[in-house]
Design a protein around this motif. Structure first.
Motif, PDB file in Angstrom:
ATOM      1  N   SER A  52       0.784  -1.102   0.022  1.00 34.68           N
ATOM      2  CA  SER A  52      -0.031  -0.053  -0.030  1.00 34.68           C
ATOM      3  C   SER A  52       0.725   1.115   0.028  1.00 34.68           C
ATOM      4  N   CYS A  54       0.404   4.142   1.449  1.00 38.40           N
ATOM      5  CA  CYS A  54       0.347   4.966   2.642  1.00 38.40           C
ATOM      6  C   CYS A  54       1.409   4.493   3.816  1.00 38.40           C
ATOM      7  N   ASP A  55       1.452   3.134   3.748  1.00 36.39           N
ATOM      8  CA  ASP A  55       2.434   2.629   4.703  1.00 36.39           C
ATOM      9  C   ASP A  55       3.521   1.642   4.117  1.00 36.39           C
ATOM     10  N   TYR A  73      -7.399  10.307  -3.509  1.00 36.54           N
ATOM     11  CA  TYR A  73      -6.368   9.997  -2.597  1.00 36.54           C
ATOM     12  C   TYR A  73      -5.500  11.440  -2.308  1.00 36.54           C
ATOM     13  N   GLY A  76      -2.060  11.414  -1.343  1.00 38.33           N
ATOM     14  CA  GLY A  76      -1.946  10.851   0.191  1.00 38.33           C
ATOM     15  C   GLY A  76      -2.453  11.772   1.402  1.00 38.33           C
ATOM     16  N   CYS A  79      -4.571   9.348   3.605  1.00 41.96           N
ATOM     17  CA  CYS A  79      -3.761   8.279   4.177  1.00 41.96           C
ATOM     18  C   CYS A  79      -4.257   8.081   5.603  1.00 41.96           C
ATOM     19  N   HIS A  80      -4.549   6.915   6.060  1.00 41.61           N
ATOM     20  CA  HIS A  80      -4.794   6.621   7.549  1.00 41.61           C
ATOM     21  C   HIS A  80      -6.328   6.931   7.859  1.00 41.61           C
ATOM     22  N   ASP A 100      -4.436   3.203   0.481  1.00 36.33           N
ATOM     23  CA  ASP A 100      -3.905   3.060  -0.738  1.00 36.33           C
ATOM     24  C   ASP A 100      -4.275   3.751  -1.934  1.00 36.33           C
ATOM     25  N   GLU A 101      -3.704   3.998  -2.942  1.00 38.58           N
ATOM     26  CA  GLU A 101      -4.235   4.848  -4.199  1.00 38.58           C
ATOM     27  C   GLU A 101      -4.574   3.980  -5.382  1.00 38.58           C
TER      28      GLU A 101
END
Length: 139
Positions: A52, A54-55, A73, A76, A79-80, A100-101
């Protein structure tokens, strides 16, 4: 005569309130952004591809998670964070975390909420369908 008019107005307002509540329920609650929800595997070796965005990790398909089209997205920025998804078919709502994107520059359409099988299950949907209409908002 004035009491009758007041009573009629109260009844009309009550009926309008019920009508508005029903309309909100069928339009996905408070509205939201229309999207097509697709099913994605976020585990290693599945159709999600790499880890993913984001992480940098893979995630369990039992997690309530999504990938959003590039514009949603927002590089980002989501993200989360959680989004609230409402199924147009079942009327059910679930909150899922953005991990994720769904890259719109590599074939993902601009209106996609790509979600784990767990999201589909919570919404009472069959993953074999592949695509369903939803609305979503930031949670």
């Amino acid at each position: 005569m004035a009491k009758v008019k007041i009573a009629v107005v109260i009844v009309i307002l009550a009926l309008l309130q019920v009508s508005w509540a029903t309309a909100r329920k069928h339009s996905g609650g408070s509205g939201g952004t229309s999207a097509v929800m697709t099913v994605n595997g976020f585990e290693k070796g599945q159709d999600g591809g790499g880890p993913s965005e984001c992480d940098g990790k893979f995630h369990s398909n039992d997690d309530l998670i999504v990938a959003l089209s590039s514009q949603w997205y927002a590089g980002g920025k989501r993200c989360h964070k959680k989004i609230r998804i409402t199924s147009a078919d079942t009327g059910r709502t679930v909150e899922a975390q953005v991990v994720d994107e769904c890259d719109s520059h590599r074939g993902c359409k601009n209106n996609i909420v790509d979600s784990s099988p767990a999201v589909w299950k919570k919404l009472g949907l069959n993953t074999n369908v592949g695509e369903v209409h939803v609305t979503w908002t930031d949670a």
